[in-house]
Design a protein around this motif. Structure first.
Motif, short mmCIF file in Angstrom:
data_model
loop_
_atom_site.label_atom_id
_atom_site.label_comp_id
_atom_site.label_asym_id
_atom_site.label_seq_id
_atom_site.Cartn_x
_atom_site.Cartn_y
_atom_site.Cartn_z
N ASP A 85 0.56 -0.86 0.16
CA ASP A 85 0.37 -0.20 -0.25
C ASP A 85 0.55 1.37 0.68
OD1 ASP A 85 -2.47 -1.49 0.17
OD2 ASP A 85 -1.40 -2.06 2.59
N LEU A 86 1.29 1.12 0.69
CA LEU A 86 2.92 2.44 0.80
C LEU A 86 4.42 1.84 0.61
CD1 LEU A 86 1.62 4.25 4.14
CD2 LEU A 86 0.78 4.77 1.70
N VAL A 87 4.93 2.83 0.66
CA VAL A 87 6.40 1.96 -0.26
C VAL A 87 7.18 2.93 -0.34
CG1 VAL A 87 8.43 1.37 -1.70
CG2 VAL A 87 6.08 0.26 -1.91
N PHE A 88 8.04 3.27 1.13
CA PHE A 88 9.01 3.71 1.43
C PHE A 88 10.12 4.05 0.60
CE2 PHE A 88 6.70 4.92 4.94
CZ PHE A 88 6.47 5.82 5.12
N ILE A 89 10.85 4.63 -0.27
CA ILE A 89 12.37 4.62 -1.02
C ILE A 89 13.20 5.82 -0.32
CG2 ILE A 89 13.01 4.85 -3.05
CD1 ILE A 89 10.97 3.93 -4.73
N LYS A 90 14.63 5.16 -0.59
CA LYS A 90 15.56 6.06 0.27
C LYS A 90 17.08 5.06 0.26
CE LYS A 90 17.89 7.63 4.76
NZ LYS A 90 17.35 7.71 5.80
N ASN A 91 17.94 5.45 0.18
CA ASN A 91 18.96 5.05 -0.45
C ASN A 91 19.86 4.25 0.58
OD1 ASN A 91 19.89 5.31 -3.57
ND2 ASN A 91 20.17 7.51 -3.39
N ILE A 92 21.00 3.27 0.11
CA ILE A 92 21.58 2.60 1.38
C ILE A 92 22.19 3.22 2.34
CG2 ILE A 92 23.94 1.98 -0.08
CD1 ILE A 92 21.56 -0.32 2.38
N ASP A 93 22.67 4.34 1.72
CA ASP A 93 24.12 5.21 2.32
C ASP A 93 23.96 5.92 2.70
OD1 ASP A 93 23.52 6.52 -0.06
OD2 ASP A 93 25.74 7.57 -0.13
N ASN A 94 22.41 6.69 3.24
CA ASN A 94 21.60 7.09 3.68
C ASN A 94 21.14 7.44 4.72
OD1 ASN A 94 20.95 10.01 4.56
ND2 ASN A 94 19.00 10.60 2.97
N VAL A 95 22.09 6.78 5.88
CA VAL A 95 21.45 6.59 7.62
C VAL A 95 22.41 6.89 8.35
CG1 VAL A 95 20.68 3.88 6.97
CG2 VAL A 95 23.39 4.71 6.83
N VAL A 96 21.73 7.29 9.39
CA VAL A 96 23.19 8.63 10.69
C VAL A 96 22.93 7.44 11.97
CG1 VAL A 96 22.38 9.89 9.60
CG2 VAL A 96 20.73 9.30 11.33
N PRO A 97 23.37 7.72 12.55
CA PRO A 97 23.29 6.65 14.20
C PRO A 97 22.24 7.12 14.84
CG PRO A 97 25.43 7.70 13.79
CD PRO A 97 25.10 8.46 13.04
N ASP A 98 22.10 6.31 15.79
CA ASP A 98 21.14 6.55 16.28
C ASP A 98 20.37 7.69 17.34
OD1 ASP A 98 20.79 3.77 16.08
OD2 ASP A 98 20.48 2.80 17.80
N ARG A 99 21.69 8.16 17.21
CA ARG A 99 21.12 9.79 18.30
C ARG A 99 20.72 10.99 17.25
NH1 ARG A 99 25.47 13.55 16.85
NH2 ARG A 99 27.03 12.06 15.65
N LEU A 100 20.93 10.78 16.35
CA LEU A 100 20.65 11.34 15.47
C LEU A 100 19.09 11.10 14.12
CD1 LEU A 100 23.26 12.89 13.34
CD2 LEU A 100 22.42 13.72 14.50
N LYS A 101 18.55 9.77 14.87
CA LYS A 101 17.32 8.74 13.56
C LYS A 101 15.72 10.12 14.57
CE LYS A 101 19.22 4.64 12.59
NZ LYS A 101 20.42 4.49 13.31
#
Length: 505
Positions: A277-293
């Motif tokens: 129903d919903l698809v989120f698209i986000k590149n593999i390398d665009n991640v941050v540590p937990d403190r910034l999530k």
């Protein structure tokens, strides 16, 4: 015209002859430029949520997403070799170039800040030395070889998704693991399940599966949810033929024609096979540590809530038009098109009959839908949001890449320079229609929005062709809503030293 010999080669390599002929025609004719009317701005094509609107979008998402099938679609097929281009270059030049190589000096001087430091040190210890000893002896190339070579950590040939990005007190995490954590924070849907889909290269899929098997039980226990993981590979049938500079099929030394992967636009076929129903698209390398999530989670839920609300209103309007064409049902659909979707009516719209208006609005509204996050343009590469002229005279919102724009035209160049935002591959998609049926996404792309680039192979120049970009031309005929998201939600890793930035520490 292709010779019989070339036709036989194309068929022998399993490529459809008609599609290849069309690709060669594109090389000869070129692709038309995007017809920009003007750049979208906040208040005219780009929404900026105030606190009340943000809270409503979050509430809508939390209340209405529980019963929806949600998939987090992560393009992850690229190798990480480009991340290490500077280090490969240093190895070619040798240790004597160290003092004049700022990139290598930064890498070595900050080496303890990388999440893979312990693994790299252990690799060197097995060889009878250590990182600190190698630095004392000025054997910088030895350290880098142990990081990159297949005989050691093999970071030079692994995909980005399997490199250690972030260090925590008790563990270090790869991007794959960070996407698990993100999924648990905003991607929990029907049956308390987080569904992650990774597009991977054939040579890397086994390693991805091994990593998933290692981390999935731990993540399910930690977050109290079920994870459902799937993979797909970029289809060979989406490869495009390469040509020489005079537009003749490029014949390799072994006599075979050269076909090349056609960019991220090829993943439209993979997306088309997703059931959700919903698809989120986000590149593999665009991640941050937990403190910034937290900020990422908030705005992912917000764009999800905006999509659900827009779909609810659009579906209601389409059902009313189906039920009966009246002044009221047409007016309702018109308001959804202009106020909810943010479209602009064609100049000829006012002269249409009631039935013609209903037909026109139904066609415009019954399309796949996406909400795209837009960050402030700080000079990073990415597609900008523009109002583009459609063939019927109406205006629609599009994401336009630099390569699609005629920057030699002063007016178009001015529109490009006035663009204030860009899309950092941050979007949520609705791919079912108002009757619950999946759209055939291939019908909503603009095949005339491809790219032609110049490359080389075996020392010979060639031209390559990319399919319409996944969030550009491949979604040209979707309904699009653009909304401002904070810049902190965009943290790509293009080079290994990007991991030294504060957002990755």
């Amino acid at each position: 015209m292709l010779t019989n010999e070339l036709e036989n080669k194309i068929k022998a390599q399993g490529m459809p002859l008609g599609i290849v002929e069309e690709q060669i025609k594109n090389f000869k004719d070129g692709f038309p430029f995007l017809d920009i009317d003007y750049a979208a701005k906040i208040g005219d094509g780009i929404l900026e949520l105030n606190d009340g609107e943000l809270q409503k979008a979050l509430k809508d998402y939390k209340e209405k997403s529980k019963d929806k099938i949600i998939v987090k679609f992560v393009p992850a097929s690229g190798a990480a070799s480009r991340m290490f281009k500077n280090l490969f270059s240093f190895l070619e030049k040798g240790d004597n170039s160290f003092e004049s190589d700022d990139f290598a000096k930064t890498f070595i001087s900050e080496i303890k800040s990388f999440a893979f430091y312990e693994d790299l040190d252990n690799s060197l210890k097995k060889a009878g030395t250590s990182i600190s000893k190698a630095i004392d002896e000025k054997k910088y190339g030895l350290i880098i070889q142990h990081l990159l070579d297949d005989d050691h950590l093999s970071y030079g040939s692994l995909p980005k998704g399997l490199l250690k990005f972030h260090q925590y007190p008790e563990e270090s995490r790869t991007p794959v693991e960070e996407h698990f954590v993100e999924g648990a924070q905003y991607g929990i849907g029907k049956d308390n399940t987080v569904r992650l889909h990774f597009t991977v290269s054939p040579e890397h899929q086994k390693k991805f599966e091994e990593k998933v098997a290692e981390v999935q039980p731990k993540m399910e226990k930690e977050f109290g949810v079920k994870f459902e993981i799937s993979f797909s590979q970029q289809k060979k049938s989406t490869d495009t033929i390469a040509v020489s500079l005079d537009n003749k099929p490029f014949v390799e030394d072994n006599g075979e024609l050269l076909f090349r992967p056609a960019g991220h636009g090829a993943l439209l076929e993979n997306l088309n096979e997703i059931e959700a129903d919903l698809v989120f698209i986000k590149n593999i390398d665009n991640v941050v540590p937990d403190r910034l999530k937290d900020t990422t989670t908030t705005y992912k839920q917000a764009i999800g809530g905006l999509l659900i609300e827009a779909q609810d209103k659009t579906f209601a309007a389409l059902k009313q038009l189906d039920n009966k064409v009246t002044d009221k049902s047409v007016s309702q659909a018109e308001e959804v098109f202009t106020k909810v979707i943010g479209g602009k009516l064609a100049p000829s719209y006012g002269s249409k009959s009631l039935d013609e208006k209903a037909s026109w609005l139904s066609e415009k509204l019954n399309r796949p839908m996406r909400v795209c996050g837009m960050v402030e343009n700080t000079g990073e590469p990415g597609g900008g949001p523009f109002w583009v002229k459609d063939s019927d005279g109406s205006l629609s919102l599009q994401i336009g890449e630099t390569a699609q724009l005629n920057l030699e035209d002063k007016t178009q160049e001015a529109h490009f320079k006035s663009s204030t935002h860009f899309n950092p591959t941050d979007l949520v998609c609705g791919i079912r229609d108002y009757k619950g049926k999946a759209f055939n996404l291939m019908e909503y792309r603009d095949p005339k929005t491809g790219f032609i680039t110049q490359k080389s192979k075996s020392g010979r120049d060639l031209k390559a062709q990319e399919l319409p970009g996944l969030w550009n031309g491949s979604m040209a005929n979707w309904n699009s809503i653009f909304v401002v998201v904070p810049l902190i939600t965009f943290n790509p890793v293009k080079t290994i030293n990007d991991l030294l930035r504060d957002v990755h520490q």
